[in-house]
Design an enzyme around this catalytic site. Sequence first.
Site, PDB file in Angstrom:
ATOM      1  N   ARG A   1      -9.640   5.802  -0.937  1.00 26.45           N
ATOM      2  CA  ARG A   1      -9.194   4.900   0.135  1.00 26.45           C
ATOM      3  C   ARG A   1      -9.353   5.615   1.483  1.00 26.45           C
ATOM      4  O   ARG A   1      -8.429   6.244   1.977  1.00 26.45           O
ATOM      5  CB  ARG A   1      -7.744   4.492  -0.091  1.00 26.45           C
ATOM      6  CG  ARG A   1      -7.497   3.725  -1.376  1.00 26.45           C
ATOM      7  CD  ARG A   1      -6.023   3.330  -1.495  1.00 26.45           C
ATOM      8  NE  ARG A   1      -5.788   2.502  -2.657  1.00 26.45           N
ATOM      9  CZ  ARG A   1      -5.372   2.944  -3.851  1.00 26.45           C
ATOM     10  NH1 ARG A   1      -5.171   4.243  -4.017  1.00 26.45           N
ATOM     11  NH2 ARG A   1      -5.178   2.121  -4.856  1.00 26.45           N
TER      12      ARG A   1
ATOM     13  N   ASN B   1      -5.463  -6.230  -6.825  1.00 26.25           N
ATOM     14  CA  ASN B   1      -4.265  -6.456  -6.002  1.00 26.25           C
ATOM     15  C   ASN B   1      -4.478  -7.643  -5.067  1.00 26.25           C
ATOM     16  O   ASN B   1      -3.688  -8.581  -5.006  1.00 26.25           O
ATOM     17  CB  ASN B   1      -3.932  -5.202  -5.193  1.00 26.25           C
ATOM     18  CG  ASN B   1      -3.781  -3.981  -6.068  1.00 26.25           C
ATOM     19  OD1 ASN B   1      -3.425  -4.082  -7.235  1.00 26.25           O
ATOM     20  ND2 ASN B   1      -4.068  -2.821  -5.521  1.00 26.25           N
ATOM     21  N   ASP B   2      -5.577  -7.589  -4.297  1.00 25.82           N
ATOM     22  CA  ASP B   2      -5.866  -8.695  -3.382  1.00 25.82           C
ATOM     23  C   ASP B   2      -6.374  -9.927  -4.127  1.00 25.82           C
ATOM     24  O   ASP B   2      -6.092 -11.052  -3.729  1.00 25.82           O
ATOM     25  CB  ASP B   2      -6.884  -8.268  -2.324  1.00 25.82           C
ATOM     26  CG  ASP B   2      -6.212  -7.643  -1.102  1.00 25.82           C
ATOM     27  OD1 ASP B   2      -5.091  -8.066  -0.771  1.00 25.82           O
ATOM     28  OD2 ASP B   2      -6.796  -6.741  -0.491  1.00 25.82           O
TER      29      ASP B   2
ATOM     30  N   ARG C   1       1.520 -10.582  -1.244  1.00 22.63           N
ATOM     31  CA  ARG C   1       1.985  -9.471  -2.072  1.00 22.63           C
ATOM     32  C   ARG C   1       3.028  -8.615  -1.369  1.00 22.63           C
ATOM     33  O   ARG C   1       3.678  -7.785  -1.999  1.00 22.63           O
ATOM     34  CB  ARG C   1       0.806  -8.627  -2.531  1.00 22.63           C
ATOM     35  CG  ARG C   1       0.184  -7.750  -1.499  1.00 22.63           C
ATOM     36  CD  ARG C   1      -1.072  -7.125  -2.066  1.00 22.63           C
ATOM     37  NE  ARG C   1      -1.416  -5.894  -1.385  1.00 22.63           N
ATOM     38  CZ  ARG C   1      -2.504  -5.197  -1.629  1.00 22.63           C
ATOM     39  NH1 ARG C   1      -3.337  -5.614  -2.552  1.00 22.63           N
ATOM     40  NH2 ARG C   1      -2.759  -4.091  -0.982  1.00 22.63           N
TER      41      ARG C   1
ATOM     42  N   ARG D   1     -14.469   3.914  -0.538  1.00 20.12           N
ATOM     43  CA  ARG D   1     -14.365   2.594   0.089  1.00 20.12           C
ATOM     44  C   ARG D   1     -14.339   2.762   1.601  1.00 20.12           C
ATOM     45  O   ARG D   1     -13.594   3.590   2.129  1.00 20.12           O
ATOM     46  CB  ARG D   1     -13.085   1.881  -0.371  1.00 20.12           C
ATOM     47  CG  ARG D   1     -12.892   0.512   0.275  1.00 20.12           C
ATOM     48  CD  ARG D   1     -11.703  -0.216  -0.311  1.00 20.12           C
ATOM     49  NE  ARG D   1     -10.436   0.368   0.101  1.00 20.12           N
ATOM     50  CZ  ARG D   1      -9.255  -0.001  -0.411  1.00 20.12           C
ATOM     51  NH1 ARG D   1      -9.201  -0.916  -1.349  1.00 20.12           N
ATOM     52  NH2 ARG D   1      -8.139   0.570   0.004  1.00 20.12           N
TER      53      ARG D   1
ATOM     54  N   GLU E   1     -12.630  -9.078  -4.272  1.00 15.23           N
ATOM     55  CA  GLU E   1     -11.192  -9.196  -4.004  1.00 15.23           C
ATOM     56  C   GLU E   1     -10.763 -10.621  -3.690  1.00 15.23           C
ATOM     57  O   GLU E   1      -9.575 -10.878  -3.511  1.00 15.23           O
ATOM     58  CB  GLU E   1     -10.818  -8.316  -2.805  1.00 15.23           C
ATOM     59  CG  GLU E   1     -11.137  -6.858  -2.991  1.00 15.23           C
ATOM     60  CD  GLU E   1     -10.859  -6.066  -1.735  1.00 15.23           C
ATOM     61  OE1 GLU E   1      -9.745  -5.558  -1.598  1.00 15.23           O
ATOM     62  OE2 GLU E   1     -11.767  -5.977  -0.888  1.00 15.23           O
TER      63      GLU E   1
ATOM     64  N   CYS F   1     -10.619  -1.436  -9.920  1.00 16.38           N
ATOM     65  CA  CYS F   1      -9.935  -0.336  -9.248  1.00 16.38           C
ATOM     66  C   CYS F   1      -8.548  -0.727  -8.754  1.00 16.38           C
ATOM     67  O   CYS F   1      -7.855   0.079  -8.153  1.00 16.38           O
ATOM     68  CB  CYS F   1     -10.765   0.202  -8.081  1.00 16.38           C
ATOM     69  SG  CYS F   1     -10.978  -0.974  -6.737  1.00 16.38           S
TER      70      CYS F   1
ATOM     71  N   HIS G   1       0.818  -1.207   0.000  1.00 15.09           N
ATOM     72  CA  HIS G   1       0.000   0.000   0.000  1.00 15.09           C
ATOM     73  C   HIS G   1       0.856   1.263   0.000  1.00 15.09           C
ATOM     74  O   HIS G   1       0.408   2.318  -0.456  1.00 15.09           O
ATOM     75  CB  HIS G   1      -0.961  -0.011   1.191  1.00 15.09           C
ATOM     76  CG  HIS G   1      -2.143  -0.889   0.963  1.00 15.09           C
ATOM     77  ND1 HIS G   1      -2.164  -2.204   1.352  1.00 15.09           N
ATOM     78  CD2 HIS G   1      -3.315  -0.662   0.322  1.00 15.09           C
ATOM     79  CE1 HIS G   1      -3.324  -2.736   0.992  1.00 15.09           C
ATOM     80  NE2 HIS G   1      -4.043  -1.831   0.380  1.00 15.09           N
TER      81      HIS G   1
END
Length: 537
Positions: A294, A451-452, A462, A330, A428, A499, A187
């Site tokens: 975020r 990403n997840d 990750r 989110r 996700e 996203c 992140h």
Amino acid sequence: MERYTGKSVLKGIAIGRIYWYRKQHYQVVRTEVPDKEAEKRRFADAVETAKVQLAALYEETLTRVGEDHAMIFDIHKMMLEDDDYLDAVNEVLEEGLNAEYAVETAQNQFAEMFASMDDEYMKARAADIKDISRRVIRILAGVPEDGILSEEPVIVVADDLTPSETVKMNKNKILAFVTVRGSSNSHTAILARSMNLPALVNTGMEAGEELNGKIGVVDGFHGEFLVEPEQELLDEMIHRKNQWVADLEALEQLKGKDNVTSDGRRIDIYANIGKVDDADGALAADAGGIGLFRSEFLYLGRENFPTEEEQFLSYKAVLEKMGDKKVVIRTLDIGADKKVDYFALEEEENPALGYRAIRICLDRPEIFITQLRALFRASAYGKAAIMFPMVVSVAEVRRIKEIVNQVKEELTTEGHPMKEVELGIMIETPAAALISDELAKEVDFFSIGTNDLTQYTLAVDRQNQKLESICDTHHPAILKLIELTVKNAHKEGIWAGICGELAADTDLTETFLAMGVDELSVSASSVLKVRKAVRDI
């Protein structure tokens, strides 16, 4: 010259002096001083410096996001002038003790007093007392507020950076990031992209104070970091940087153009943001809206929970900035690599698979309800949508909707105006993708967090830099899950976007269009690049 290679987070070239970022761990120690009058003068000087800083913050915030936000710094300035507070500090100084200890003692005394009050407004002042006291202590100790003690913009080099450390930094002082460790999927890396700064992670270099002041070059195209390059190479890098800037200027010509292919297929291109100020970058990049705000970054870089009012003002500011453009916010996604001490989360062996995101919100509804109240109150000022992270079941969605309805009823009773708000979830996990046909019946939209989704589908942490080589974001399994999700969304008449960082991968733009993806949300720096890719198809 020294040359290091790392993983590029954002393509670009930065040239400038290097600043070695040393983590700030200032511990207040109680000591006796030989001259208590001199110590009183030292405290008084620190207070005056703090007032100057707060006045500057007021003006900057007033310009950027308006008076509602700026007012907090005016309140802090008034608290620093409060006779009771100053007397409490001076009582300890009169005992011949150091100013840092005196300020901390007064801070604890007043914070405890405010926290014990019944009135919610007065309780919130405990956080303000801590804030102003820590500011004065930092000044007394000579610790820079953002950790960067430099007047000119610099290339920040660090062993590693947490999201909390990154979010506190003044973007205007930074040319680029370079870290010894870290993952391009962390992140912190994502935040660097949102700040539109070239960055390299996992360079493996030996770094320290000896780098300070040296000339460095960050080459985000080739993943290289050069320290004190020879003049010939430096001239070459300056030429390449100028060419890169020229290419960016060429992309500027696409502003105001539609995101449509030559055969008429249209797609929305939105921006991802982490802070209120990032909305300015989204507008400057001509993004169609915000596809991912975020909100957890409102919780980072501080030592207590943001209040409903603080959150409301932040969401309101972004919505007002974006006007009639959609803003998808989110809800809180704390956990995994985004650690916040005041949440008092227990250590977990595998936090990515643990207590995080919507799981915390449903387990600790008081936190969730505070955020939802702020979000729905802010909805009156723009075009808001809310999405919930890490959902894995229909039961979770139904519980979320129950809490949402409860919050809306309370706000209606209290007389707060609200607008209609789309409710969506992030896809996700493989579980969510595989039951997306059922989930689509419950919500207004899907946003796929690649990403997840990549991490959980490939069983690859990750954050683990050793596994970057097998973290294949183009893996057929991931693409099939995305395609299934979009197909199921459209069956129920809802929209589906992406996203995650994969949305900016122009090698996949045509694939996503063919799947029927409705929206791509990327870092502001990638909006025009993705628009060009769409228009070239």
